[in-house]
Every structure is written in C-alpha cells, then in structure tokens.
Scaffold this motif. Structure first.
Motif, PDB file in Angstrom:
ATOM      1  N   GLY A  11       0.788  -1.227   0.000  1.00  0.00           N
ATOM      2  CA  GLY A  11       0.000   0.000   0.000  1.00  0.00           C
ATOM      3  C   GLY A  11       0.821   1.278   0.000  1.00  0.00           C
ATOM      4  O   GLY A  11       0.266   2.378   0.044  1.00  0.00           O
ATOM      5  N   LYS A  14       4.011   1.723  -4.594  1.00  0.00           N
ATOM      6  CA  LYS A  14       5.126   1.501  -5.537  1.00  0.00           C
ATOM      7  C   LYS A  14       4.637   1.291  -6.969  1.00  0.00           C
ATOM      8  O   LYS A  14       5.240   1.795  -7.912  1.00  0.00           O
ATOM      9  N   THR A  16       1.899   2.506  -8.280  1.00  0.00           N
ATOM     10  CA  THR A  16       1.445   3.829  -8.735  1.00  0.00           C
ATOM     11  C   THR A  16       2.652   4.660  -9.177  1.00  0.00           C
ATOM     12  O   THR A  16       2.614   5.306 -10.233  1.00  0.00           O
ATOM     13  N   ARG A 141      -5.490   2.611   2.171  1.00  0.00           N
ATOM     14  CA  ARG A 141      -5.410   2.369   0.724  1.00  0.00           C
ATOM     15  C   ARG A 141      -5.700   0.906   0.392  1.00  0.00           C
ATOM     16  O   ARG A 141      -6.443   0.620  -0.530  1.00  0.00           O
ATOM     17  N   ARG A 145      -8.660  -0.715  -1.648  1.00  0.00           N
ATOM     18  CA  ARG A 145      -8.337  -1.362  -2.931  1.00  0.00           C
ATOM     19  C   ARG A 145      -8.758  -2.825  -2.958  1.00  0.00           C
ATOM     20  O   ARG A 145      -9.353  -3.286  -3.924  1.00  0.00           O
TER      21      ARG A 145
HETATM   22  P1  ATP Z   1       0.943  -3.705  -2.985  1.00  0.00           P
HETATM   23  O1  ATP Z   1       2.282  -4.017  -2.440  1.00  0.00           O
HETATM   24  O2  ATP Z   1      -0.157  -4.097  -2.062  1.00  0.00           O
HETATM   25  O3  ATP Z   1       0.730  -4.185  -4.395  1.00  0.00           O
HETATM   26  P2  ATP Z   1       1.632  -0.986  -3.811  1.00  0.00           P
HETATM   27  O4  ATP Z   1       2.735  -0.484  -2.953  1.00  0.00           O
HETATM   28  O5  ATP Z   1       1.989  -1.408  -5.191  1.00  0.00           O
HETATM   29  O6  ATP Z   1       0.796  -2.093  -3.056  1.00  0.00           O
HETATM   30  P3  ATP Z   1      -0.371   0.640  -5.061  1.00  0.00           P
HETATM   31  O7  ATP Z   1      -1.185  -0.507  -5.577  1.00  0.00           O
HETATM   32  O8  ATP Z   1       0.390   1.468  -6.024  1.00  0.00           O
HETATM   33  O9  ATP Z   1       0.551   0.175  -3.861  1.00  0.00           O
HETATM   34  O10 ATP Z   1      -1.304   1.629  -4.227  1.00  0.00           O
HETATM   35  C1  ATP Z   1      -2.245   1.129  -3.286  1.00  0.00           C
HETATM   36  C2  ATP Z   1      -3.585   1.840  -3.496  1.00  0.00           C
HETATM   37  O11 ATP Z   1      -3.439   3.196  -3.112  1.00  0.00           O
HETATM   38  C3  ATP Z   1      -4.051   1.837  -4.950  1.00  0.00           C
HETATM   39  O12 ATP Z   1      -5.440   1.689  -4.993  1.00  0.00           O
HETATM   40  C4  ATP Z   1      -3.620   3.231  -5.453  1.00  0.00           C
HETATM   41  O13 ATP Z   1      -4.461   3.689  -6.479  1.00  0.00           O
HETATM   42  C5  ATP Z   1      -3.734   4.076  -4.193  1.00  0.00           C
HETATM   43  N1  ATP Z   1      -2.731   5.152  -4.152  1.00  0.00           N
HETATM   44  C6  ATP Z   1      -1.393   5.023  -4.221  1.00  0.00           C
HETATM   45  N2  ATP Z   1      -0.786   6.213  -4.144  1.00  0.00           N
HETATM   46  C7  ATP Z   1      -1.773   7.135  -4.029  1.00  0.00           C
HETATM   47  C8  ATP Z   1      -1.789   8.555  -3.911  1.00  0.00           C
HETATM   48  N3  ATP Z   1      -0.669   9.298  -3.871  1.00  0.00           N
HETATM   49  N4  ATP Z   1      -2.986   9.167  -3.818  1.00  0.00           N
HETATM   50  C9  ATP Z   1      -4.124   8.443  -3.829  1.00  0.00           C
HETATM   51  N5  ATP Z   1      -4.191   7.096  -3.934  1.00  0.00           N
HETATM   52  C10 ATP Z   1      -3.027   6.452  -4.021  1.00  0.00           C
END
Ligand code: ATP
Length: 202
Positions: A11, A14, A16, A141, A145
């Motif tokens: 969350g 990364k 994004t 988040r 999600r």
């Molecule tokens: P995981 O390890 O669980 O896959 P991750 O680190 O890849 O997570 P993301 O999937 O990029 O995280 O982001 C988690 C959620 O938060 C997503 O739904 C994304 O759209 C949202 N999100 C991420 N960054 C932001 C931001 N700056 N503003 C609003 N929403 C965000």
C-alpha cells in the motif's frame, strides 16, 4: 543497461509510482506479476514445485492449485523458504531475458518487487528506490483497494521487512503521503538516473 530497483511496503504506492515512470518511457519489470505468470509457464519451476510440494500443486489443466500451496506455506517459514528458493531464481531468469529485449535507446529500466530487499534481488540492480507512506494511509489504501480488513493487511505487513530496515538499505526515497507530490519526486529521480546512465555510456 542501468537498472533501478523499486520497492515499498504493502500500500505504499510503488505500483502507482512505477506508472509515472512508465509515462516517462521507462520500461518496468513487475516481478510479483511475473512470478505469478511463470508459476504456470516455466517448466523448470513447475517441475521443482511438483517435486517439492506434490503433483497436486497443479490441476490437470495446468492451473496452479493455490489453495494446496497456501495450505503448506501459510505460517510455515521453512516451507515458504522452499517455495521462495524455487520462485526467486526463476524470476531472476525472467528478468535477465526481459532485460536483453529492451531497446538500447532506453536510458534505464525499473524492477518493481515487493520483496526487493528480502529476496536479495536488490543485488541485481544498480540502485534502489524505497517508496514510503505512513501506516494509517497504507492501511486505508489497501482496505479500499482489496476490500479486506485492516487486520488482514497488518498480517501481510508483518511478513515483510519494516520500513526502518529497508530505509537502511535503499539509495533513494519517495514519500507517498498526502503532502508530497509523487510526480515531482519521480521527475527529480528521473533526472538523476538519466545523468548517471548517460555518464555510464560515455
Ligand atoms: P501492494 O504491495 O499491495 O501491491 P503498492 O505499494 O503497489 O501495493 P499501489 O497498488 O500502487 O501500492 O497503491 C495502493 C492503493 O493506493 C491503490 O489503490 C492506489 O491507487 C492508491 N494510491 C497510491 N498512491 C496514491 C496517492 N498518492 N494518492 C491516492 N491514492 C493512491
């Protein structure tokens, strides 16, 4: 090719952040997605999984029997380590194959991996980025999600290294809270990586 590894807790955002790098034309290797793909494609890996966890690890149509694997590795460090010892080298092989297909025009590549530091794949990249966010924001988040409870997210977080540990290992940082712009931070790092990659090619 200059290689940048990117990671962050569940969350943290990364994926994004990687999407922003993609908009700038930087190819991203999503290690966790590739890991899922190769578990049903890489013959060597499939054989290893069948030998270690039984033939019932796969259905007759070749699909992975997730429930069977999960029942063995869930809360069992030793069995999970065995699975990782099979999957991680296969992901490294896939990354090497992916890298050689990247055009020489590309200045650098990104490798996104949730377990970049835990799997030692950080040793295969030239520099690393850690994406961080406050705990409550990460929880909110992922709950939004994935439609899971905060407790379930915390249990997944407990299986990863803490941010404090990862901060000691990372070279660059992106703060993805509600106050900092990720676009500005990505643009600043993009400049740094472009300069480094250009200097390496000179
Ligand atoms: P995981 O390890 O669980 O896959 P991750 O680190 O890849 O997570 P993301 O999937 O990029 O995280 O982001 C988690 C959620 O938060 C997503 O739904 C994304 O759209 C949202 N999100 C991420 N960054 C932001 C931001 N700056 N503003 C609003 N929403 C965000």
């Amino acid at each position: 090719m200059y290689k940048v590894g990117i990671t962050g807790g569940i969350g943290s955002g990364k994926t994004t952040v990687c999407k922003v790098f993609e908009v700038l034309g930087i190819p991203v290797f999503y290690a966790d997605t590739v890991a899922k793909e190769i578990m049903v494609r890489d013959e060597l890996l499939i054989e290893g999984i069948k030998t270690t966890f039984g033939k019932e690890s796969y259905f007759e149509d070749g699909k992975l029997n997730n429930k069977h694997i999960a029942s063995i590795v869930f809360n069992n460090e030793a069995e999970l380590a065995k699975l990782n010892a099979l999957v991680h080298p296969a992901v490294f092989r896939a990354f090497d194959l992916w890298e050689v297909q990247i055009s020489a025009e590309v200045p650098y590549t990104l490798k996104e991996a949730a377990l970049l530091f835990e799997s030692e794949s950080y040793k295969m990249v030239d520099t690393t980025i850690l994406v961080t966010a406050p705990l409550q924001i990460k929880l909110d988040r992922v709950v939004a999600r994935d439609g899971v409870s905060a407790e379930q997210v915390k249990a997944r977080m407990d299986k990863q290294l803490s941010d404090e540990e990862k901060i000691k290992m990372a070279n660059h940082f992106i703060v993805n809270d509600e106050e900092h712009s990720i676009i500005e931070q990505v643009l600043a790092l993009h400049k740094v990586f472009l300069n480094t990659a250009i200097n390496l090619k000179l």
